[in-house]
Design a protein around this motif. Structure first.
Motif, short mmCIF file in Angstrom:
data_model
loop_
_atom_site.label_atom_id
_atom_site.label_comp_id
_atom_site.label_asym_id
_atom_site.label_seq_id
_atom_site.Cartn_x
_atom_site.Cartn_y
_atom_site.Cartn_z
N UNK A 36 0.61 31.46 10.21
CA UNK A 36 0.34 31.25 8.79
C UNK A 36 1.35 32.02 7.94
N UNK A 37 1.72 33.21 8.41
CA UNK A 37 2.74 34.01 7.73
C UNK A 37 4.05 33.22 7.64
N UNK A 38 4.42 32.58 8.74
CA UNK A 38 5.66 31.80 8.75
C UNK A 38 5.53 30.54 7.91
N UNK A 39 4.35 29.92 7.94
CA UNK A 39 4.12 28.67 7.20
C UNK A 39 4.38 28.87 5.70
N UNK A 40 3.98 30.00 5.16
CA UNK A 40 4.13 30.26 3.73
C UNK A 40 5.48 30.91 3.39
N UNK A 41 6.32 31.13 4.41
CA UNK A 41 7.65 31.65 4.15
C UNK A 41 7.66 33.07 3.61
N UNK A 42 6.74 33.90 4.08
CA UNK A 42 6.68 35.28 3.61
C UNK A 42 7.86 36.11 4.12
N UNK A 43 8.06 37.24 3.48
CA UNK A 43 9.03 38.20 3.97
C UNK A 43 8.59 38.69 5.35
N UNK A 44 9.52 39.23 6.15
CA UNK A 44 9.14 39.70 7.49
C UNK A 44 7.96 40.67 7.43
N UNK B 115 -3.92 40.64 15.95
CA UNK B 115 -3.44 39.30 15.68
C UNK B 115 -4.64 38.37 15.52
N UNK B 116 -4.51 37.42 14.59
CA UNK B 116 -5.58 36.46 14.38
C UNK B 116 -5.02 35.13 13.95
N UNK B 117 -5.91 34.17 13.73
CA UNK B 117 -5.54 32.88 13.17
C UNK B 117 -6.14 32.80 11.78
N UNK B 118 -5.42 32.18 10.85
CA UNK B 118 -5.89 32.13 9.47
C UNK B 118 -6.82 30.93 9.27
N UNK B 119 -6.26 29.73 9.22
CA UNK B 119 -7.08 28.53 9.07
C UNK B 119 -6.23 27.32 9.41
#
Length: 209
Positions: A80-88, A103-107
């Motif tokens: 999800x972090x990568x999906x939204x294009x967040x900073x590292x 570590x988890x899953x968002x939705x």
């Protein structure tokens, strides 16, 4: 939105009537840290908190975390972090500061599925220097600690809950298709990308191949 009082989300919410007086003052984490600081919750009890994401941390936010005596668990959702294009994700810095990172899953809104093996693989791709054993701990031991279930979950041990899954692994050094496998059992677990064919909940087998 919160730090600069600008951007698409800020404009959208302002247009539909949201009060934006809390925007343009500080980062979201700064606002959160004020709530934590002013809270009557004892320092030791904040270790029971679970804070999701912490995707965008400014240098000032990291300074606040470093100065804080309060530690909590952090759940990072790599895909999800990568999906939204967040900073590292600031994994190394947060780990050095002593936070319990899971570590988890968002939705499914930002994921193809809710597969923790896929999250582990995505995390290792982003942080290849982190050992597979530590990555596995982030979905087992660390998560059990975050839930205050470290004496019941996260390990295969006497008097723990018999909630288990099984994945096939080759023996270390075994020859596969003419090549010698040099990966560890932890590496094989983290790299596992098939459906789990055997699981147990409360000591009862749920399914098996």
């Amino acid at each position: 939105m919160f730090r600069n009082a600008s951007g698409p989300l800020y404009e959208f919410l302002k247009d539909i009537g949201r009060d934006t007086n809390d925007c343009g003052l500080q980062t979201p984490f700064s606002s959160f840290s004020e709530i934590v600081r002013d809270s009557s919750t004892p320092v030791g009890m904040t270790e029971n908190w679970i804070v999701a994401h912490l995707n965008e941390l400014a240098d000032d936010d990291l300074d606040l975390l470093a100065r804080s005596r309060k530690r909590f668990s952090i759940v990072h959702c790599p895909r999800s972090h990568a999906y939204f294009g967040h900073s590292p994700f600031q994994f190394e810095k947060l780990r050095e500061l002593g936070f319990n990172i899971c570590l988890g899953t968002d939705s499914l809104a930002s994921n193809d599925d809710l597969n923790l093996f896929a999250e582990m693989r995505a995390f290792r791709k982003e942080f290849p220097n982190i050992s597979p054993e530590e990555v596995l701990n982030m979905v087992t031991v660390n998560s059990a600690h975050a839930l205050r279930q470290e004496d019941a979950l996260g390990k295969i041990r006497s008097d723990y809950l018999a909630d288990l899954i099984a994945v096939p692994c080759t023996r270390h050094g075994e020859s596969v298709q003419g090549r010698t496998r040099s990966t560890s059992v932890f590496d094989e677990i983290v790299s596992f990308d098939r459906g789990v064919s055997w699981s147990m909940i409360g000591g009862q087998v749920q399914n098996s191949a």
